[in-house]
Design a protein around this motif. Sequence first.
Motif, PDB file in Angstrom:
ATOM      1  N   UNK A  47       0.883  -0.960   0.003  1.00 47.54           N
ATOM      2  CA  UNK A  47       0.148  -0.061   0.041  1.00 47.54           C
ATOM      3  C   UNK A  47       0.865   1.294  -0.114  1.00 47.54           C
ATOM      4  N   UNK A  48       0.408   2.028  -0.792  1.00 46.53           N
ATOM      5  CA  UNK A  48       1.134   3.392  -0.660  1.00 46.53           C
ATOM      6  C   UNK A  48       0.007   4.498  -0.311  1.00 46.53           C
ATOM      7  N   UNK A  49       0.213   5.557   0.548  1.00 47.77           N
ATOM      8  CA  UNK A  49      -0.453   6.478   0.973  1.00 47.77           C
ATOM      9  C   UNK A  49       0.016   7.682   0.296  1.00 47.77           C
ATOM     10  N   UNK A  50      -0.897   8.548  -0.333  1.00 44.92           N
ATOM     11  CA  UNK A  50      -0.168   9.715  -0.851  1.00 44.92           C
ATOM     12  C   UNK A  50      -1.276  10.708  -0.408  1.00 44.92           C
ATOM     13  N   UNK A  51      -0.873  12.053  -0.705  1.00 44.32           N
ATOM     14  CA  UNK A  51      -1.655  13.286  -0.071  1.00 44.32           C
ATOM     15  C   UNK A  51      -1.907  14.280  -1.547  1.00 44.32           C
ATOM     16  N   UNK A  52      -3.109  14.512  -1.577  1.00 44.21           N
ATOM     17  CA  UNK A  52      -3.637  15.356  -2.747  1.00 44.21           C
ATOM     18  C   UNK A  52      -3.566  16.774  -1.761  1.00 44.21           C
ATOM     19  N   UNK A  53      -2.468  17.446  -1.767  1.00 44.05           N
ATOM     20  CA  UNK A  53      -2.169  18.313  -0.511  1.00 44.05           C
ATOM     21  C   UNK A  53      -3.384  19.399  -0.830  1.00 44.05           C
ATOM     22  N   UNK A  54      -3.718  19.999  -1.908  1.00 46.05           N
ATOM     23  CA  UNK A  54      -4.586  21.164  -2.157  1.00 46.05           C
ATOM     24  C   UNK A  54      -5.988  21.067  -1.624  1.00 46.05           C
ATOM     25  N   UNK A 112       1.369  17.988  -7.584  1.00 47.12           N
ATOM     26  CA  UNK A 112       0.015  17.990  -7.120  1.00 47.12           C
ATOM     27  C   UNK A 112      -0.190  16.922  -6.055  1.00 47.12           C
ATOM     28  N   UNK A 113       0.430  15.711  -5.976  1.00 49.96           N
ATOM     29  CA  UNK A 113       0.487  14.845  -4.937  1.00 49.96           C
ATOM     30  C   UNK A 113       1.733  14.299  -4.649  1.00 49.96           C
ATOM     31  N   UNK A 114       1.952  13.863  -3.275  1.00 44.66           N
ATOM     32  CA  UNK A 114       3.117  13.270  -3.104  1.00 44.66           C
ATOM     33  C   UNK A 114       3.016  12.098  -2.061  1.00 44.66           C
TER      34      UNK A 114
END
Length: 428
Positions: free
Chosen positions: A143-150, A206-208
């Motif tokens: 599993x990878x967790x990412x953040x769409x920070x906006x 836009x995501x990390x």
Amino acid sequence: MQPSQKVGKTYHDSTKHSYLSVMLDPNYVDASTQPSPFKFYPKFYRRLKLNVKNPIHSFLWLTSAITFEKYYQDEPYKLRVNPSAGALYPTEVYVQIRGIEGIVDGIYHLEVANNCLTLIYELIDDGLESYILANNRIIGFIFLISCVYYRSSWKYKERSVRYCCLDSGHHLGAIAASTYLHNRNLQLLFDFDKLALNADLGFENKEFITACAISGEFQEKKVRRLRLKVPFVCGTDYFEANQFIEDGYQATATSGSSQKQLEYPQFDFDKERFYQTVWNRRSIRRFQKKSISAKDFWNILQEVQKPIPTENFEDIEIYSVIHRVEGILPGLYQGKRLVKAGNFNDKVGYLCVNQALARDSAVTLFFVSNYSNYQTAMQVAGFLGQRVYLFSNYWDIQCSGIGAFYDDETQEFLETKKDVLYAMVIGK
């Protein structure tokens, strides 16, 4: 102070709240401008609808499931197994599946809104392992967790550099809960080549990626990096860049975390009751100033502090401000040690930006750390926060996370030089 700690502290200190800063910038937003909280790949991508009667599908579904829908000003809000600051849900989940009968080996996006897996990359002899664990191949799930920070910075601006990591930790906690309920193993990883993964997964700025969770069998075998880049898909319907958050992520993504020996927690919850707890978990909005039992409180604290299954770690210390616990003197506690006695209801309510939740709760918890890696520390705090939610709810005690507090004044009240990362409240 180590260079990596200095980097994290720079971004932590730059996002502190004070009474003056909150008064000068109350941060009102127009709800109609909220960016989309769901990411969708194009309709022609292959999808696998998750069937909760299938144990594998149920395991994946419960890591991110929508558990409740409510309407606010005629707009639907879909609440999930993982809490999120402001219910903005910046986190996304990607899962590599290898060697599972009935599922094509590949990297999938977990499409929460439609309860399905979207195949975004088919594996041959390549995979995510080479970015994460050299000379290993995982049969099972990465599993990878990412953040769409906006989604978060739209409302919380620069302080979202904290909330994205806290939300990521909560989502890891939701994955951990699903592995527990489905009798699967789990290992969390925070130190790996996140920047290369961002590039090869087509995230642009836009995501990390923030963290990884592995549930599967480790095989000693070299896996090459992804042979192709994944096409870019934006996680929001529109986007406004925040250079501070992008720089903060980059600066804290490459330094090493503290290391410890891998340990697995042992829990003994009733599985059916725990499943219902996961399903019914909510952030409480009001307390009735009622007491909880000392037994329940110490049970929660003991279970929360059991080992976290990771070698990349940052130590989190928990302070408890006890307001209403039967048989325990009100005051500030570090573990079971009384730091100072007193009725601090109003003081803590003020410190948490005048939120009645902190004033009226049975206990207010503060998580502090003298971290090496700030990004890891914030995620570990969020992971522990998810445990507080689930374990308190399991014993019929309500809970809410609080990310807003007057940083320096709270640190002074706790009589600590460690940074305050998170606050939580529990009660009836």
